[in-house]
Scaffold this motif. Structure first.
Motif, short mmCIF file in Angstrom:
data_model
loop_
_atom_site.label_atom_id
_atom_site.label_comp_id
_atom_site.label_asym_id
_atom_site.label_seq_id
_atom_site.Cartn_x
_atom_site.Cartn_y
_atom_site.Cartn_z
N ILE A 1 0.91 -1.15 0.00
CA ILE A 1 0.00 0.00 0.00
C ILE A 1 0.94 1.19 0.00
CG2 ILE A 1 -1.87 1.17 1.23
CD1 ILE A 1 -2.40 -1.34 2.76
N ARG A 2 0.79 2.10 -0.97
CA ARG A 2 1.84 3.10 -1.16
C ARG A 2 1.33 4.54 -1.11
NH1 ARG A 2 6.28 0.09 -3.18
NH2 ARG A 2 7.45 1.97 -3.64
N THR A 3 2.26 5.44 -0.92
CA THR A 3 2.00 6.88 -1.03
C THR A 3 2.80 7.39 -2.22
OG1 THR A 3 1.67 7.14 1.33
CG2 THR A 3 2.28 9.12 0.12
N ILE A 4 2.14 8.14 -3.09
CA ILE A 4 2.80 8.68 -4.28
C ILE A 4 2.87 10.20 -4.16
CG2 ILE A 4 2.63 8.92 -6.81
CD1 ILE A 4 0.88 6.33 -6.72
N VAL A 5 4.05 10.77 -4.39
CA VAL A 5 4.18 12.22 -4.36
C VAL A 5 4.71 12.70 -5.70
CG1 VAL A 5 5.16 14.23 -3.15
CG2 VAL A 5 4.72 12.12 -1.88
N LYS A 6 3.98 13.65 -6.33
CA LYS A 6 4.42 14.24 -7.60
C LYS A 6 4.78 15.69 -7.34
CE LYS A 6 1.35 11.47 -10.47
NZ LYS A 6 0.04 11.46 -11.09
N ALA A 7 5.90 16.13 -7.89
CA ALA A 7 6.31 17.53 -7.69
C ALA A 7 6.48 18.23 -9.03
CB ALA A 7 7.63 17.59 -6.93
N LYS A 8 5.90 19.45 -9.12
CA LYS A 8 6.09 20.26 -10.34
C LYS A 8 6.69 21.60 -9.91
CE LYS A 8 2.79 21.62 -13.34
NZ LYS A 8 1.41 21.53 -13.65
N PRO A 9 7.94 21.87 -10.34
CA PRO A 9 8.54 23.15 -9.97
C PRO A 9 7.74 24.32 -10.54
CG PRO A 9 10.17 21.67 -10.92
CD PRO A 9 8.83 21.05 -11.16
N ARG A 10 7.66 25.44 -9.80
CA ARG A 10 6.97 26.63 -10.29
C ARG A 10 8.01 27.71 -10.57
NH1 ARG A 10 1.48 27.19 -8.06
NH2 ARG A 10 1.85 29.41 -8.27
N GLY B 1 9.49 27.43 -5.69
CA GLY B 1 8.11 27.04 -5.41
C GLY B 1 7.79 25.71 -6.08
N PHE B 2 6.82 25.00 -5.51
CA PHE B 2 6.43 23.69 -6.05
C PHE B 2 4.91 23.51 -5.97
CE2 PHE B 2 10.64 22.84 -4.26
CZ PHE B 2 11.24 22.16 -5.30
N ASP B 3 4.40 22.73 -6.90
CA ASP B 3 3.06 22.16 -6.72
C ASP B 3 3.29 20.71 -6.37
OD1 ASP B 3 1.64 24.41 -7.42
OD2 ASP B 3 1.65 23.90 -9.57
N LEU B 4 2.80 20.29 -5.21
CA LEU B 4 2.96 18.90 -4.79
C LEU B 4 1.60 18.23 -4.79
CD1 LEU B 4 5.24 18.41 -1.66
CD2 LEU B 4 5.82 18.16 -4.05
N GLU B 5 1.54 17.06 -5.42
CA GLU B 5 0.29 16.31 -5.39
C GLU B 5 0.56 14.97 -4.70
OE1 GLU B 5 -1.50 15.74 -9.27
OE2 GLU B 5 -2.69 14.12 -8.37
N ILE B 6 -0.19 14.70 -3.65
CA ILE B 6 0.04 13.47 -2.88
C ILE B 6 -1.18 12.56 -2.97
CG2 ILE B 6 0.56 12.55 -0.57
CD1 ILE B 6 1.66 15.37 0.12
N THR B 7 -0.92 11.31 -3.34
CA THR B 7 -1.99 10.31 -3.36
C THR B 7 -1.58 9.24 -2.37
OG1 THR B 7 -2.02 10.69 -5.72
CG2 THR B 7 -3.42 8.92 -4.91
N SER B 8 -2.40 8.97 -1.37
CA SER B 8 -1.99 7.96 -0.40
C SER B 8 -3.08 6.96 -0.10
CB SER B 8 -1.56 8.63 0.90
OG SER B 8 -1.06 7.63 1.76
N ASP B 9 -2.70 5.69 -0.22
CA ASP B 9 -3.64 4.62 0.15
C ASP B 9 -3.41 4.20 1.59
OD1 ASP B 9 -4.79 4.58 -2.32
OD2 ASP B 9 -3.39 3.09 -3.13
#
Ligand code: MEV
Length: 321
Positions: A29-38, A95-103
């Motif tokens: 069961i995982r946590t996914i983190v995506k980062a987009k630099p601003r 700056g970053f946009d971080l999107e976290i998906t966690s199960d």
């Protein structure tokens, strides 16, 4: 994008904080983190499961910090601390946009904070073009956990990074390969378990009754050693009996709860060879070792107000892409 798995303690939680060995393994069961630099210094964190937050990335007196935070600051405290630590370690910021998906439900005792911390540090270092080694990510994550929890072992962060099975004692992290296949089922109470709170509870007990508490912790340590040997010998009855003994000692540390006790006893009545809490306790989750009847145990967990989770164990650790 980086992802990290959750984990369970087969033996030894709490005792590991005092230098005794523990055995832990990852779960699928995982946590996914995506980062987009601003191209500005704004931080935006979004997670459907955890919450959202906005802030400004600033360098004040040679220290990178997130200021003017608004949103779910408490729920995202590991993420904010992980970002600040990474920027300071690399002495770089943007700056970053971080999107976290966690199960992995927060406070489930299944390693959600280690997973989100290690994945955040890993993805941010990549976004800043400075990829960190696994050891660096582990150590940086450990300082984040310690600063939030007050006291912590390296178990959570090491497992999230390395994956597999590991015996942890202080700084010694011994990867054990696949010891044997265990039919483990997780029962999540649905209640938030605060590791910070239960770790403090044990600390207080230790001050009040050091001889008794030390004996309990030492015995848990020898259960871990015996448990590892029993797993190597594939003596599942013995592994189960040692899990039960570990649970009795954890109750002596006052870290179980009525909900956890109910799921543990229902699992044992349905044929589990052993059952115990996993992680900090005080809510969160328990694990049961099945004989051949995992679906019966799952049903018993459900009928007693819990959420059964059947998952592979010993899976791969931190992945960066
Ligand atoms: C929490 O997941 C496990 C504890 O042993 C604390 C720690 O190892 O940091 C209670």
């Amino acid at each position: 994008m980086a992802s990290a798995p959750g984990q369970i303690f087969i033996f030894g939680e709490h005792a590991v904080v005092y230098g005794y060995p523990a055995l832990a393994t990852t779960i699928d069961i995982r946590t996914i983190v995506k980062a987009k630099p601003r191209d500005d210094y704004i931080l935006k964190v979004f997670s459907k499961e955890i919450g959202k937050l906005e802030g400004i990335v600033e360098n004040k007196n040679d220290n990178w910090i997130i200021t003017d935070k608004s949103g779910d600051t408490l729920k995202l405290n590991y993420v904010v601390k992980a970002i600040e630590s990474t920027l300071n370690y690399l002495d770089d910021g943007m700056g970053f946009d971080l999107e976290i998906t966690s199960d992995i439900p927060p406070g489930s005792g299944l390693g959600s904070s280690s997973a989100v911390t290690t994945a955040t540090i890993s993805v941010l270092s990549k976004a800043l073009n400075k990829v960190l080694s696994k050891e660096e990510i582990s150590e940086l994550s450990f300082t984040v956990e310690k600063s939030i929890q007050g006291t912590a072992s390296r178990t959570g962060v090491s497992l999230a990074v390395q994956g597999g099975f590991a015996k942890i004692q202080e700084k010694d992290i011994v990867k054990l390969g696949k010891l044997c296949s265990l039919d483990i089922i997780i029962g999540y109470t649905g209640m938030y378990g605060s590791t910070t709170e239960t770790v403090q509870r044990v600390k207080k007990l230790m001050k009040f009754k050091p001889t008794v508490i030390n004996t309990i912790l030492e015995t848990i340590g020898s259960i871990t050693e015996n448990g590892i040997n029993s797993m190597r010998e594939k003596n599942f009855r013995r592994v189960g009996a040692l899990m039960n003994a570990n649970q009795n000692l954890l109750q002596g540390l006052d870290v179980s709860s009525d909900e956890l006790n109910r799921l543990i006893s229902a699992s044992k009545k349905t044929g589990a060879l052993g059952a115990k809490i996993t992680g900090g306790g005080g809510g969160g989750s328990m694990i049961a070792l099945g004989n051949s009847n995992l679906s019966g145990i799952a049903e018993a967990i459900k009928n007693n107000g819990g959420y059964p989770i059947v998952t592979e164990i010993g899976v791969e650790g931190l992945k960066l892409s």
